[in-house]
Design a protein around this motif. Sequence first.
Motif, PDB file in Angstrom:
ATOM      1  N   ALA A   4       8.067   6.383   4.598  1.00 28.93           N
ATOM      2  CA  ALA A   4       6.659   6.029   4.768  1.00 28.93           C
ATOM      3  C   ALA A   4       6.274   5.023   3.680  1.00 28.93           C
ATOM      4  CB  ALA A   4       5.790   7.279   4.683  1.00 28.93           C
ATOM      5  N   TYR A   5       6.172   3.764   4.072  1.00 33.83           N
ATOM      6  CA  TYR A   5       5.793   2.724   3.115  1.00 33.83           C
ATOM      7  C   TYR A   5       4.295   2.743   2.855  1.00 33.83           C
ATOM      8  CZ  TYR A   5      10.420   0.661   3.562  1.00 33.83           C
ATOM      9  OH  TYR A   5      11.768   0.447   3.536  1.00 33.83           O
ATOM     10  N   HIS A   6       3.928   2.376   1.664  1.00 34.79           N
ATOM     11  CA  HIS A   6       2.522   2.264   1.285  1.00 34.79           C
ATOM     12  C   HIS A   6       1.893   1.111   2.072  1.00 34.79           C
ATOM     13  CE1 HIS A   6      -1.031   1.462  -1.153  1.00 34.79           C
ATOM     14  NE2 HIS A   6      -0.893   2.709  -1.601  1.00 34.79           N
ATOM     15  N   PRO A   7       0.609   1.204   2.430  1.00 36.27           N
ATOM     16  CA  PRO A   7      -0.050   0.101   3.154  1.00 36.27           C
ATOM     17  C   PRO A   7       0.053  -1.250   2.426  1.00 36.27           C
ATOM     18  CG  PRO A   7      -1.424   2.056   3.231  1.00 36.27           C
ATOM     19  CD  PRO A   7      -0.267   2.379   2.310  1.00 36.27           C
ATOM     20  N   ALA A   8       0.143  -1.222   1.099  1.00 33.85           N
ATOM     21  CA  ALA A   8       0.279  -2.485   0.350  1.00 33.85           C
ATOM     22  C   ALA A   8       1.580  -3.194   0.712  1.00 33.85           C
ATOM     23  CB  ALA A   8       0.219  -2.221  -1.157  1.00 33.85           C
ATOM     24  N   THR A   9       2.615  -2.432   1.037  1.00 33.51           N
ATOM     25  CA  THR A   9       3.889  -3.016   1.420  1.00 33.51           C
ATOM     26  C   THR A   9       3.741  -3.799   2.717  1.00 33.51           C
ATOM     27  OG1 THR A   9       5.005  -1.176   0.344  1.00 33.51           O
ATOM     28  CG2 THR A   9       6.310  -2.468   1.899  1.00 33.51           C
ATOM     29  N   PHE A  10       3.008  -3.230   3.681  1.00 38.38           N
ATOM     30  CA  PHE A  10       2.769  -3.929   4.940  1.00 38.38           C
ATOM     31  C   PHE A  10       1.828  -5.110   4.736  1.00 38.38           C
ATOM     32  CE2 PHE A  10       4.011   0.347   6.407  1.00 38.38           C
ATOM     33  CZ  PHE A  10       5.138  -0.027   7.127  1.00 38.38           C
ATOM     34  N   ALA A  11       0.864  -4.965   3.842  1.00 42.72           N
ATOM     35  CA  ALA A  11      -0.041  -6.075   3.532  1.00 42.72           C
ATOM     36  C   ALA A  11       0.747  -7.247   2.945  1.00 42.72           C
ATOM     37  CB  ALA A  11      -1.140  -5.619   2.571  1.00 42.72           C
ATOM     38  N   LEU A  12       1.746  -6.947   2.128  1.00 41.52           N
ATOM     39  CA  LEU A  12       2.580  -8.004   1.563  1.00 41.52           C
ATOM     40  C   LEU A  12       3.315  -8.758   2.664  1.00 41.52           C
ATOM     41  CD1 LEU A  12       3.835  -9.556  -0.766  1.00 41.52           C
ATOM     42  CD2 LEU A  12       5.522  -7.719  -0.973  1.00 41.52           C
ATOM     43  N   GLN A  13       3.821  -8.042   3.658  1.00 39.17           N
ATOM     44  CA  GLN A  13       4.493  -8.704   4.786  1.00 39.17           C
ATOM     45  C   GLN A  13       3.530  -9.668   5.490  1.00 39.17           C
ATOM     46  OE1 GLN A  13       7.519  -8.829   5.221  1.00 39.17           O
ATOM     47  NE2 GLN A  13       8.431  -6.968   4.463  1.00 39.17           N
ATOM     48  N   ALA A  14       2.282  -9.259   5.641  1.00 38.08           N
ATOM     49  CA  ALA A  14       1.278 -10.119   6.269  1.00 38.08           C
ATOM     50  C   ALA A  14       0.993 -11.340   5.397  1.00 38.08           C
ATOM     51  CB  ALA A  14      -0.010  -9.331   6.526  1.00 38.08           C
ATOM     52  N   VAL A  15       0.951 -11.151   4.080  1.00 35.78           N
ATOM     53  CA  VAL A  15       0.736 -12.272   3.161  1.00 35.78           C
ATOM     54  C   VAL A  15       1.875 -13.280   3.302  1.00 35.78           C
ATOM     55  CG1 VAL A  15       0.720 -12.935   0.708  1.00 35.78           C
ATOM     56  CG2 VAL A  15      -0.698 -11.033   1.496  1.00 35.78           C
ATOM     57  N   ILE A  16       3.099 -12.797   3.356  1.00 34.79           N
ATOM     58  CA  ILE A  16       4.253 -13.690   3.487  1.00 34.79           C
ATOM     59  C   ILE A  16       4.170 -14.476   4.797  1.00 34.79           C
ATOM     60  CG2 ILE A  16       6.760 -13.767   3.801  1.00 34.79           C
ATOM     61  CD1 ILE A  16       6.863 -11.329   1.835  1.00 34.79           C
ATOM     62  N   ALA A  17       3.855 -13.787   5.878  1.00 34.91           N
ATOM     63  CA  ALA A  17       3.761 -14.452   7.182  1.00 34.91           C
ATOM     64  C   ALA A  17       2.665 -15.522   7.166  1.00 34.91           C
ATOM     65  CB  ALA A  17       3.497 -13.426   8.285  1.00 34.91           C
ATOM     66  N   GLN A  18       1.496 -15.179   6.629  1.00 41.32           N
ATOM     67  CA  GLN A  18       0.399 -16.143   6.588  1.00 41.32           C
ATOM     68  C   GLN A  18       0.687 -17.280   5.611  1.00 41.32           C
ATOM     69  OE1 GLN A  18      -2.217 -16.499   8.723  1.00 41.32           O
ATOM     70  NE2 GLN A  18      -0.929 -14.968   9.740  1.00 41.32           N
ATOM     71  N   SER A  19       1.400 -16.988   4.551  1.00 44.44           N
ATOM     72  CA  SER A  19       1.787 -18.022   3.597  1.00 44.44           C
ATOM     73  C   SER A  19       2.659 -19.067   4.280  1.00 44.44           C
ATOM     74  CB  SER A  19       2.534 -17.382   2.425  1.00 44.44           C
ATOM     75  OG  SER A  19       2.970 -18.364   1.527  1.00 44.44           O
ATOM     76  N   ASN A  20       3.561 -18.612   5.135  1.00 44.91           N
ATOM     77  CA  ASN A  20       4.409 -19.537   5.887  1.00 44.91           C
ATOM     78  C   ASN A  20       3.586 -20.418   6.819  1.00 44.91           C
ATOM     79  OD1 ASN A  20       6.788 -18.640   4.674  1.00 44.91           O
ATOM     80  ND2 ASN A  20       7.094 -17.060   6.217  1.00 44.91           N
ATOM     81  N   VAL A  21       2.559 -19.841   7.445  1.00 40.05           N
ATOM     82  CA  VAL A  21       1.679 -20.616   8.330  1.00 40.05           C
ATOM     83  C   VAL A  21       0.919 -21.665   7.515  1.00 40.05           C
ATOM     84  CG1 VAL A  21      -0.346 -20.493   9.845  1.00 40.05           C
ATOM     85  CG2 VAL A  21       1.455 -18.755  10.022  1.00 40.05           C
ATOM     86  N   VAL A  22       0.368 -21.253   6.367  1.00 44.80           N
ATOM     87  CA  VAL A  22      -0.375 -22.184   5.519  1.00 44.80           C
ATOM     88  C   VAL A  22       0.542 -23.299   5.025  1.00 44.80           C
ATOM     89  CG1 VAL A  22      -1.606 -22.427   3.308  1.00 44.80           C
ATOM     90  CG2 VAL A  22      -2.174 -20.545   4.856  1.00 44.80           C
ATOM     91  N   GLU A  23       1.757 -22.956   4.627  1.00 47.60           N
ATOM     92  CA  GLU A  23       2.711 -23.961   4.152  1.00 47.60           C
ATOM     93  C   GLU A  23       3.019 -24.971   5.253  1.00 47.60           C
ATOM     94  OE1 GLU A  23       7.052 -23.087   3.398  1.00 47.60           O
ATOM     95  OE2 GLU A  23       6.372 -23.503   1.351  1.00 47.60           O
ATOM     96  N   ARG A  24       3.214 -24.512   6.466  1.00 43.05           N
ATOM     97  CA  ARG A  24       3.493 -25.410   7.589  1.00 43.05           C
ATOM     98  C   ARG A  24       2.317 -26.366   7.822  1.00 43.05           C
ATOM     99  NH1 ARG A  24       4.330 -21.844  11.614  1.00 43.05           N
ATOM    100  NH2 ARG A  24       2.196 -22.008  12.322  1.00 43.05           N
ATOM    101  N   GLU A  25       1.090 -25.834   7.769  1.00 45.96           N
ATOM    102  CA  GLU A  25      -0.094 -26.669   7.989  1.00 45.96           C
ATOM    103  C   GLU A  25      -0.311 -27.640   6.825  1.00 45.96           C
ATOM    104  OE1 GLU A  25      -1.773 -27.000  10.809  1.00 45.96           O
ATOM    105  OE2 GLU A  25      -0.332 -25.555  11.619  1.00 45.96           O
TER     106      GLU A  25
END
Length: 156
Positions: A4-25
Amino acid sequence: MSHAYHPATFALQAVIAQSNVVERELARLLGLNATDYRALSALQQLSRQETVTMTGLGAALGTTAATTSAIVDRLERAGYAQRNRAETDRRLVTIQPTPLAWQKIVEIMRPLMGATDAWVKALRPEDAQLVTEFLQVTATHLTDHAATLAAQEADR
């Protein structure tokens, strides 16, 4: 057995995904392909700590001398990097980002940086310190994990 991962762990995955989108743009708005943008980003980070040579940039990117040279050529044409030859040894070429590169990136990123800055400044000082430490530790974990992944053989 599931962990059972802490919600912060899943939030980090979302940050990484959105960071990739921002970098592409960001790359798109700078008129760069993803490889050239990664090179510009690496150049800016490296140049904060050291003088960057073609060899050093190539090592950071994992590219050959010819590929690194072609990337720097494109960054120079775009006005985002410049080569400098050492006075003492004309064979030694260093590369640095131009003020234009920094100016354009700051201009594009200002809304995000401003929103983040305002949010953190509104926190209690001890909470802001904790957020800062979390982000610093996370950056170190990401750097270490990227190095571990880079050292692994790909499944083919």
